[in-house]
Design a protein around this motif. Structure first.
Motif, PDB file in Angstrom:
ATOM      1  N   VAL A   1       3.759   1.618  -1.467  1.00  0.00           N
ATOM      2  CA  VAL A   1       4.205   1.865  -2.842  1.00  0.00           C
ATOM      3  C   VAL A   1       3.089   2.549  -3.621  1.00  0.00           C
ATOM      4  O   VAL A   1       3.313   3.503  -4.369  1.00  0.00           O
ATOM      5  N   ASN A   2       1.870   2.052  -3.383  1.00  0.00           N
ATOM      6  CA  ASN A   2       0.716   2.642  -4.057  1.00  0.00           C
ATOM      7  C   ASN A   2       0.556   4.117  -3.668  1.00  0.00           C
ATOM      8  O   ASN A   2       0.322   4.980  -4.517  1.00  0.00           O
TER       9      ASN A   2
ATOM     10  N   VAL B   1      -5.761  -0.881  -5.128  1.00  0.00           N
ATOM     11  CA  VAL B   1      -5.707  -1.095  -3.685  1.00  0.00           C
ATOM     12  C   VAL B   1      -6.657  -2.220  -3.287  1.00  0.00           C
ATOM     13  O   VAL B   1      -6.342  -3.052  -2.431  1.00  0.00           O
TER      14      VAL B   1
ATOM     15  N   ARG C   1      -0.024   9.532   3.800  1.00  0.00           N
ATOM     16  CA  ARG C   1      -0.379   8.117   3.839  1.00  0.00           C
ATOM     17  C   ARG C   1       0.883   7.250   3.688  1.00  0.00           C
ATOM     18  O   ARG C   1       1.041   6.249   4.387  1.00  0.00           O
TER      19      ARG C   1
ATOM     20  N   HIS D   1       4.383  -6.931  -7.946  1.00  0.00           N
ATOM     21  CA  HIS D   1       4.057  -6.328  -9.249  1.00  0.00           C
ATOM     22  C   HIS D   1       4.570  -7.116 -10.452  1.00  0.00           C
ATOM     23  O   HIS D   1       4.676  -6.551 -11.533  1.00  0.00           O
TER      24      HIS D   1
ATOM     25  N   LEU E   1       0.834  -1.211   0.000  1.00  0.00           N
ATOM     26  CA  LEU E   1       0.000   0.000   0.000  1.00  0.00           C
ATOM     27  C   LEU E   1       0.866   1.256   0.000  1.00  0.00           C
ATOM     28  O   LEU E   1       0.507   2.274  -0.608  1.00  0.00           O
TER      29      LEU E   1
ATOM     30  N   TYR F   1      -4.968  -5.422  -3.598  1.00  0.00           N
ATOM     31  CA  TYR F   1      -4.042  -5.669  -2.493  1.00  0.00           C
ATOM     32  C   TYR F   1      -4.789  -6.268  -1.301  1.00  0.00           C
ATOM     33  O   TYR F   1      -4.330  -7.223  -0.688  1.00  0.00           O
TER      34      TYR F   1
ATOM     35  N   GLU G   1       3.080   6.233  -5.327  1.00  0.00           N
ATOM     36  CA  GLU G   1       2.776   6.392  -6.740  1.00  0.00           C
ATOM     37  C   GLU G   1       1.748   7.501  -6.938  1.00  0.00           C
ATOM     38  O   GLU G   1       1.773   8.220  -7.943  1.00  0.00           O
TER      39      GLU G   1
ATOM     40  N   ILE H   1      -1.980  -2.135 -10.147  1.00  0.00           N
ATOM     41  CA  ILE H   1      -2.731  -3.069  -9.326  1.00  0.00           C
ATOM     42  C   ILE H   1      -3.474  -2.216  -8.310  1.00  0.00           C
ATOM     43  O   ILE H   1      -2.864  -1.389  -7.621  1.00  0.00           O
TER      44      ILE H   1
END
Lengths: 260, 552, 129
Positions: free
Chosen positions: A101-102, C31, A111, C86, A99, C34, A105, C29
């Motif tokens: 990494v997300n 959330v 966060r 990933h 999360l 995940y 991005e 991908i």
């Protein structure tokens, strides 16, 4: 000196440093190329990590194949509930890293910081639990029931038990005939199990320490606002490393704690 | 190939005001070319040390009695020779010196993908070297370079841990180099530099890097387990606990056999470059040479058991290993045949690098063919641990890797330093090395077949003639190695400027100035033709420009 | 239950190769994925502990127990590698290197374990029939 500056700037001018961010190193042409290089490099490095642990897993396979009964006996003295808790801790940390990494991005700095922080806490928790498990084994060798008892001089352990490989190793002889023939000596394959246990989990713990260092650095960089939605490669490849540690544990857990 | 080579500042040039800043500029450099020079100096230093140990061994073997060294000292001498030569010379030499220098230049990149990792790899190499040397200073190791258990774990009373720490750290250095090459070759090729336009040296380096990345960690963990066994007193290879010492051999050779290909594959790459350039021909069967490197890299992982034919490995495993060992001969032979086919009707010039390349082919053929003898279980059992094995692997490693390294060094020396060396001395020393090498090691085939075991410092009287022949050959060989040091050093001051392309070779590295500018290419070149695209009239031009007295 | 949990990410794992290698964002991908993967991982973990517990109660062939444990561990690894790491949306080269580690391990295990099976290990057991 003057010439140096001149030449360097001329070089930089040639491949247009103005067009991209400062994170692009001089020998790369585009940020995409740099990112691909970093990712591929990390994966190639992970291959070496897999092979490193592969050697230990191979030794494990050879000896488990040879001594299945010994393995079953020996594994019963590991703390499976704590191992399970640690598995949960690591899996959750893997989620938080993914999360994170997300978040990086999408440029969500707060966060990202929160998630990296949680990861750090989970990593430390894992190592804490691991340390408790180790110290339990050492406390038994010293003759105490728990590490706390060992520290405070409390309750003693009833039977003699020492699961730390070495001269003092003593596997409790409670399983009858199978162990009786080894009664006079501690040179039994049980030591092999515990040796592999300490080496494998120890090496894993070393990797956790490295992973924690990486996550701390990432947290610091994120706090300094180093990452942007176009440049967050360190978070990504640091995450890859963290997941690999997780994968190793995914195999260590059933192979050491869940043996019958 | 359409490129623009602007005159940039040479990578060797400095305008550092003080000595200290000059030292810093070198020791903290991230320029792949400077790191290659650092490696060149340090690796050659280790080569001389290893050669010194070999000298001691050869002097001892002049007489059948053990009059110079005790058996224990002799063990330490050949172990030192083996460890330094294998871990600190043969494995890193071509990738770290020539590879570091050439990989980015050949593919049209400004540097390796991870320059700082590259510098780290040199520091790791030095750290590993210091560990291994300190072990030697504190009394040496007597296990042989293979560290077999339980000898190394239970019975050796020498500095095993220090030495394996050195080998362990050195392993990380080579992993760093291999990783860098893989990523660089994948992601940093110049536009138009497709896989089948890559010079064959790049293919060979790539195959080598694959082996490094897959195999080195395994020896790392194996040495770690061995260290734990020595430190802790209990270990997983300990038969008293139910452990299996042969497992150590399996894990050790899982790396150390592919390591042989780490040594020889880059050599193949160098030879491909030399043969093509000095015959002025497109290399015969480019794809076959490229894929044979990959095939060797893959098959090389499946043959390690031929080191263990007599170590209680199962008969079936022995048969399978023997069979796959035969298979490795195929890609190796493909290379040799393709090189000879390239020579056919080529405009061959016998410049120094070419002499090394031709010497390489001859010696490698002998080394390779005796390798097939040794791959046959029955013969191997007969000659296990004899001088036959010693002669075989020296033919492959010295006759292969060192010949290729010296050939490559002479070939790219003008590019690295911008100066030409003395061609006459170059040719002489190449011939001296070839003669000295054969004098040293051919008698050892005979010795081994007659039953002289390796690692003994005393031997029966009847072997003395051959041993003396071998030792005198070693003297010639030593002279052959020292002469190039002298004239190459001399060329730095007195050599005539080389110009960009003294050999009229193809390849991007020859299109930049000599020595190359720090950033290699001011503008990244665009590649439009295959490697080794010599113009058809190149041979005629060579012939027309030949004058009596000009190099052959 | 187990299947339905990780079916969703499994479905997405069809054969949609990235069209280009040059490291641009190859797709994402989400959330939600995940969280689904994490759910599947937790479930698999409880499955493997459950299987272990069951082995203690009911007599199950030892080999079967090992196979179950390793299958679950491999599935978890696959999920982590494909989604958390990933690989599903990575460049072809990264995918190849991820697979290379598997090839390396296979070479190590098949050859060495093959020798042990054929040799008979430990010696008193004798070779496999």
């Amino acid at each position: 000196m003057a010439t140096t500056t001149q030449t360097t700037s001329a070089h930089h001018g040639d491949h247009g440093h103005a067009a991209h961010g400062p994170e692009l190193q001089h020998h790369f042409e585009t940020p995409a190329q740099q990112k691909e290089a970093a990712t591929l490099g990390m994966w190639a490095f992970l291959v070496t990590e897999v092979m490193l642990f592969g050697g230990i897993f191979l030794a494990y396979a050879v000896y488990r194949w040879a001594f299945p009964d010994v393995w079953a006996e020996a594994a019963h003295h590991l703390n499976t509930p704590l191992g399970t808790v640690n598995t949960v801790v690591l899996l959750v940390s893997s989620l938080t890293v993914a999360l994170a990494v997300n978040a990086a991005e999408h440029g969500r700095r707060t966060r990202l910081l929160q998630l990296l922080g949680v990861t750090l806490v989970l990593g430390v928790a894992f190592l804490g639990i691991k340390a408790f498990e180790y110290s339990e084994k050492f406390a038994h060798c010293a003759g105490y029931k728990t590490p706390i008892a060992w520290a405070t001089g409390g309750e003693l352990l009833g039977e003699q038990e020492c699961l730390v490989p070495g001269r003092a190793f003593a596997f409790p002889a409670e399983h009858g005939a199978a162990t009786e023939e080894h009664a006079s000596t501690n040179k039994t394959p049980h030591q092999l199990f515990y040796l592999l246990y300490f080496i494998a989990t120890g090496l894993h713990a070393v990797h956790m320490l490295i992973g924690l260092t990486i996550v701390s650095i990432l947290t610091f960089l994120a706090w300094r606002g180093f990452f942007t939605p176009t440049y967050f490669t360190p978070v990504e490849i640091g995450g890859l490393y963290w997941h690999l540690i997780d994968v190793v544990w995914v195999f260590l857990f059933p192979l050491f704690y869940l043996v019958h | 190939m359409a490129t623009t080579a602007l005159p940039g500042r040479g990578y060797l040039e400095d305008d550092t005001p003080t000595v200290w800043s000059w030292v810093k500029a070198w020791l903290l450099t991230v320029d792949h070319k400077r790191i290659a020079i650092l490696y060149l100096l340090s690796i050659n230093f280790f080569f001389l040390l290893g050669g010194l140990a070999a000298t001691v061994v050869r002097i001892e073997l002049v007489t059948p009695q053990g009059d110079l060294l005790s058996s224990d000292l002799y063990n330490r001498a050949f172990t030192l020779h083996g460890i330094i030569m294998v871990f600190f010379f043969l494995i890193p030499v071509i990738p770290a010196v020539l590879g570091n220098f050439l990989v980015p230049l050949m593919i049209g990149a400004r540097d390796l993908a991870f320059p700082r990792l590259n510098l780290l790899s040199w520091y790791l190499y030095m750290a590993g070297g210091i560990f291994a040397l300190s072990a030697a200073v504190f009394g040496g190791v007597d296990t042989g370079w293979t560290f077999y258990t339980p000898f190394s774990s239970t019975y050796a009373n020498s500095n095993v841990i220090l030495t394996i720490a050195g080998a362990f750290i050195m392993g990380f250095s080579s992993i760093a180099t291999g990783l860098n090459f893989i990523v660089t070759i994948h992601t940093m090729r110049a536009p138009g530099m497709t896989w089948f336009r890559l010079p064959l040296f790049i293919w060979a380096s790539y195959a080598t890097s694959l082996i490094i990345v897959l195999a080195t960690p395994v020896v790392g963990i194996t040495l770690l387990l061995l260290a734990i066994e020595r430190l802790w007193g209990v270990g997983i290879f300990d038969p008293a606990l139910g452990g299996d010492p042969v497992l150590f051999q399996h894990l050790f050779w899982f790396y150390s056999h592919p390591a042989v290909y780490i040594m020889i594959l880059p050599g193949f790459g160098v030879i491909s470059e030399l043969i093509a350039t000095f015959s002025r021909r497109r290399i015969f069967g480019y794809e076959f040479i490229a894929f044979s490197s990959m095939a060797i890299a893959l098959l090389g992982f499946l043959v390690w058991g031929h080191h263990m034919f007599v170590s209680s490995q199962s008969v079936y495993a022995g048969l399978v290993f023997s069979f796959i060992t035969m298979l490795v001969a195929i890609p190796s032979a493909i290379k040799v045949f393709n090189w000879t086919a390239t020579l056919y009707k080529g405009s061959i010039s016998y410049r120094t690098p070419m002499l090394y390349a031709l010497g390489f082919i001859g010696l490698f053929v002998i080394g390779g063919l005796t390798g097939i003898f040794l791959g046959v279980v029955a013969i191997d059992i007969h000659v296990t641990d004899t001088y036959f094995v010693v002669a075989h692997f020296h033919y492959v490693m010295v006759g292969g890797t060192i010949m290729a390294y010296l050939g490559g060094l002479h070939f790219w020396w003008p590019k690295m330093t911008g100066r030409m060396y003395n061609e006459v001395w170059g040719g002489i020393s190449a011939l001296v090395i070839f003669v000295g090498f054969n004098m040293t090691f051919f008698p050892q085939f005979v010795l081994g077949y007659l039953g002289m075991p390796r690692r003994y410092h005393v031997y029966p009287q009847e072997f003395q003639v051959l041993h003396v022949l071998s030792s005198s050959g070693a003297t010639v060989l030593a002279i052959g190695f020292i002469v190039p040091i002298i004239y190459l050093m001399f060329s730095l001051w007195k050599g005539k400027p080389a110009g960009n392309n003294p050999w009229e070779a193809t390849g991007l590295e020859w299109q930049v100035s000599s020595p190359p500018p720090t950033h290699n290419f001011t503008r990244i070149p665009v590649v439009t033709s295959e490697a080794y695209a010599f113009p058809p009239e190149a041979a005629e031009r060579d012939a027309a420009s030949w004058r009596p007295g000009s190099p052959l | 239950m187990a299947t339905s949990k990780h079916d969703t990410p499994g479905d997405a794992h069809g054969h949609q190769e990235p069209a280009h290698y040059d490291g641009h964002a190859h797709g994402h991908i989400s959330v939600a994925t995940y969280y689904r993967v994490f759910g599947a991982l937790m479930l698999l973990m409880f499955l493997t502990v459950g299987a272990w517990w069951l082995e203690g109660v009911v007599a199950i062939p030892r080999l079967l127990g090992v196979i179950v444990a390793l299958t679950i561990a491999s599935t978890k690894t696959l999920l982590i590698v494909l989604f958390f790491m990933h690989i599903k949306v990575s460049s072809r080269m990264s995918q190849l290197y991820a697979a290379a580690s598997l090839v390396g391990l296979l070479m190590l295990f098949i050859v060495i374990m093959g020798d042990y099976f054929a040799r008979g290990w430990p010696p008193q057991l004798g070779p496999l029939p």
